[in-house]
Design a protein around this motif. Structure first.
Motif, mmCIF file in Angstrom:
data_model
loop_
_atom_site.group_PDB
_atom_site.id
_atom_site.type_symbol
_atom_site.label_atom_id
_atom_site.label_comp_id
_atom_site.label_asym_id
_atom_site.label_seq_id
_atom_site.Cartn_x
_atom_site.Cartn_y
_atom_site.Cartn_z
ATOM 1 N N GLU A 2 12.904 9.165 -5.503
ATOM 2 C CA GLU A 2 11.501 9.547 -5.627
ATOM 3 C C GLU A 2 11.043 10.148 -4.303
ATOM 4 O O GLU A 2 11.258 9.568 -3.238
ATOM 5 C CB GLU A 2 10.632 8.338 -5.977
ATOM 6 C CG GLU A 2 10.926 7.765 -7.361
ATOM 7 C CD GLU A 2 10.050 6.575 -7.673
ATOM 8 O OE1 GLU A 2 9.672 6.430 -8.852
ATOM 9 O OE2 GLU A 2 9.761 5.787 -6.755
ATOM 10 N N LEU A 61 -0.053 6.741 -0.658
ATOM 11 C CA LEU A 61 0.923 5.787 -0.142
ATOM 12 C C LEU A 61 0.498 5.201 1.190
ATOM 13 O O LEU A 61 0.752 4.024 1.461
ATOM 14 C CB LEU A 61 2.287 6.468 -0.007
ATOM 15 C CG LEU A 61 2.907 6.934 -1.331
ATOM 16 C CD1 LEU A 61 4.082 7.859 -1.063
ATOM 17 C CD2 LEU A 61 3.332 5.741 -2.172
ATOM 18 N N GLU A 93 -2.431 2.435 -0.197
ATOM 19 C CA GLU A 93 -1.620 1.230 -0.249
ATOM 20 C C GLU A 93 -1.299 0.661 1.124
ATOM 21 O O GLU A 93 -0.989 -0.525 1.243
ATOM 22 C CB GLU A 93 -0.306 1.529 -0.983
ATOM 23 C CG GLU A 93 -0.521 2.008 -2.410
ATOM 24 C CD GLU A 93 0.755 2.474 -3.082
ATOM 25 O OE1 GLU A 93 1.857 2.206 -2.540
ATOM 26 O OE2 GLU A 93 0.659 3.108 -4.155
ATOM 27 N N ARG A 158 5.821 -3.972 6.831
ATOM 28 C CA ARG A 158 7.076 -3.370 6.417
ATOM 29 C C ARG A 158 7.499 -2.331 7.453
ATOM 30 O O ARG A 158 6.682 -1.837 8.236
ATOM 31 C CB ARG A 158 6.928 -2.697 5.046
ATOM 32 C CG ARG A 158 6.340 -3.586 3.971
ATOM 33 C CD ARG A 158 7.335 -4.603 3.467
ATOM 34 N NE ARG A 158 8.362 -3.969 2.646
ATOM 35 C CZ ARG A 158 9.481 -4.586 2.260
ATOM 36 N NH1 ARG A 158 9.722 -5.815 2.657
ATOM 37 N NH2 ARG A 158 10.361 -3.954 1.492
ATOM 38 N N THR A 179 12.276 -2.170 4.356
ATOM 39 C CA THR A 179 11.711 -0.834 4.526
ATOM 40 C C THR A 179 10.673 -0.538 3.454
ATOM 41 O O THR A 179 10.942 -0.691 2.258
ATOM 42 C CB THR A 179 12.830 0.233 4.486
ATOM 43 O OG1 THR A 179 13.721 -0.002 5.581
ATOM 44 C CG2 THR A 179 12.260 1.634 4.587
ATOM 45 N N GLY A 180 9.495 -0.102 3.899
ATOM 46 C CA GLY A 180 8.419 0.218 2.961
ATOM 47 C C GLY A 180 8.374 1.676 2.577
ATOM 48 O O GLY A 180 7.914 2.015 1.478
ATOM 49 N N ILE A 181 8.808 2.552 3.470
ATOM 50 C CA ILE A 181 8.831 3.989 3.184
ATOM 51 C C ILE A 181 9.844 4.640 4.112
ATOM 52 O O ILE A 181 10.126 4.121 5.205
ATOM 53 C CB ILE A 181 7.432 4.624 3.370
ATOM 54 C CG1 ILE A 181 7.344 5.999 2.695
ATOM 55 C CG2 ILE A 181 7.044 4.708 4.841
ATOM 56 C CD1 ILE A 181 5.923 6.531 2.568
ATOM 57 N N TYR A 225 17.423 0.230 -1.414
ATOM 58 C CA TYR A 225 16.082 0.795 -1.212
ATOM 59 C C TYR A 225 15.660 1.577 -2.451
ATOM 60 O O TYR A 225 16.404 2.408 -2.970
ATOM 61 C CB TYR A 225 16.069 1.716 0.010
ATOM 62 C CG TYR A 225 14.741 2.419 0.227
ATOM 63 C CD1 TYR A 225 13.638 1.701 0.688
ATOM 64 C CD2 TYR A 225 14.581 3.768 -0.059
ATOM 65 C CE1 TYR A 225 12.417 2.321 0.877
ATOM 66 C CE2 TYR A 225 13.364 4.399 0.133
ATOM 67 C CZ TYR A 225 12.282 3.667 0.602
ATOM 68 O OH TYR A 225 11.066 4.283 0.767
ATOM 69 N N THR A 226 14.441 1.304 -2.943
ATOM 70 C CA THR A 226 13.939 1.952 -4.152
ATOM 71 C C THR A 226 12.618 2.678 -3.934
ATOM 72 O O THR A 226 12.020 3.166 -4.884
ATOM 73 C CB THR A 226 13.749 0.921 -5.280
ATOM 74 O OG1 THR A 226 12.823 -0.099 -4.846
ATOM 75 C CG2 THR A 226 15.077 0.272 -5.663
ATOM 76 N N GLY A 227 12.159 2.755 -2.702
ATOM 77 C CA GLY A 227 10.873 3.385 -2.416
ATOM 78 C C GLY A 227 10.984 4.892 -2.267
ATOM 79 O O GLY A 227 12.046 5.492 -2.458
ATOM 80 N N PRO A 228 9.881 5.532 -1.892
ATOM 81 C CA PRO A 228 9.863 6.994 -1.777
ATOM 82 C C PRO A 228 10.472 7.509 -0.484
ATOM 83 O O PRO A 228 10.490 6.821 0.544
ATOM 84 C CB PRO A 228 8.365 7.317 -1.829
ATOM 85 C CG PRO A 228 7.698 6.091 -1.286
ATOM 86 C CD PRO A 228 8.552 4.937 -1.708
#
Length: 264
Positions: A2, A61, A93, A158, A179-181, A225-228
């Motif tokens: 993403e 974000l 966010e 994060r 990790t947040g982003i 990791y699944t974030g953007p």
């Protein structure tokens, strides 16, 4: 994967232009900045700006930034309070927390300890971004994570994994779970030494990239990791392109296709 779009990548566009570009590119969200020319959100209220983003199907974000946050003073606290209020009103966010980068030192734990209840009161996450520059007071993600662990603040705070700063710092470890982003950009100048790289060298990612972006991205994804992955290109040459959205689309396709081939 993403993708997201940091406003710095399309710095010559206003907020409305940022949203249009992100929508055209199929991004899931945007990061908005307070350090660009022109009024924040094109002068509209934070609430209206958030509604405009949501109407476009985009998440806000993060709102950036509290700079030199680890040089914690009453003025810095007031700056953080204003940014958090704006972010909360917009429905963002998170806010970005950027360390000193003037050769001085900071008190990371003290600053984060004071920021934690403020973030909680506003329903926000704090994104701590180590900078790989030699003048940075916080170069390593490991040091940031140690402070977060000391404060037992993994829910509120994060990490930002920035592929440019990860390369500059020489840090070997990837902390995908914390990790947040992820910020992505590429450096293609064959002559500049790593120690001489600056934000102005940061463009898009292609086959000439020297930062190892594909490897970093693969490691993050493999580690869960699944974030953007948010494009953050500072290069004036990129900003001057007649079609930056088209160039971003090409870079996205390069990452997707080459990344898939590399993983296979």
């Amino acid at each position: 994967m993403e993708f997201a779009l940091n406003h710095m990548s399309v710095a010559r566009m206003g907020f409305a232009g940022l949203l249009r570009a992100a929508s055209e590119l199929g991004c899931i969200g945007v990061e908005v900045r307070t350090d660009l020319p022109g009024p924040l959100f094109d002068g509209m209220s934070a609430g209206d700006a958030g509604a405009l983003a949501r109407d476009a199907g985009l998440r806000l974000l993060a709102l950036a930034e509290v700079s030199a946050f680890d040089d914690w003073t009453s003025d810095r606290r007031a700056q953080a309070q204003i940014l958090m209020q704006t972010a909360a009103e917009a429905g963002a966010e998170a806010i970005a927390l950027i360390p000193r980068c003037d050769g001085g030192t900071g008190d990371l734990v003290m600053a984060l300890r004071d920021l934690m209840p403020m973030l909680a009161d506003h329903g926000l996450t704090g994104l701590v971004e180590p900078l790989g520059f030699s003048a940075s007071s916080l170069r390593l993600k490991r040091a940031a994570l140690d402070a977060i662990d000391t404060l037992d603040a993994s829910v509120t705070l994060r990490l930002v994994h920035d592929t440019f700063h990860h390369h500059l710092s020489g840090e070997p470890d990837i902390f995908a779970a914390q990790t947040g982003i992820v910020h992505i950009s590429g450096v293609t100048d064959p002559d500049v030494q790593t120690s001489e790289m600056t934000d102005a060298h940061r463009g898009l990612i292609d086959g000439a990239d020297r930062l190892g972006n594909l490897n970093q991205i693969e490691r993050l994804l493999t580690a869960g990791y699944t974030g953007p992955f948010s494009f953050e290109a500072f290069s004036p040459d990129f900003h001057a392109l007649p079609d930056p959205v088209g160039a971003l689309r090409q870079s996205m396709e390069f990452i997707r296709t080459r990344g898939s081939a590399q993983a296979a």
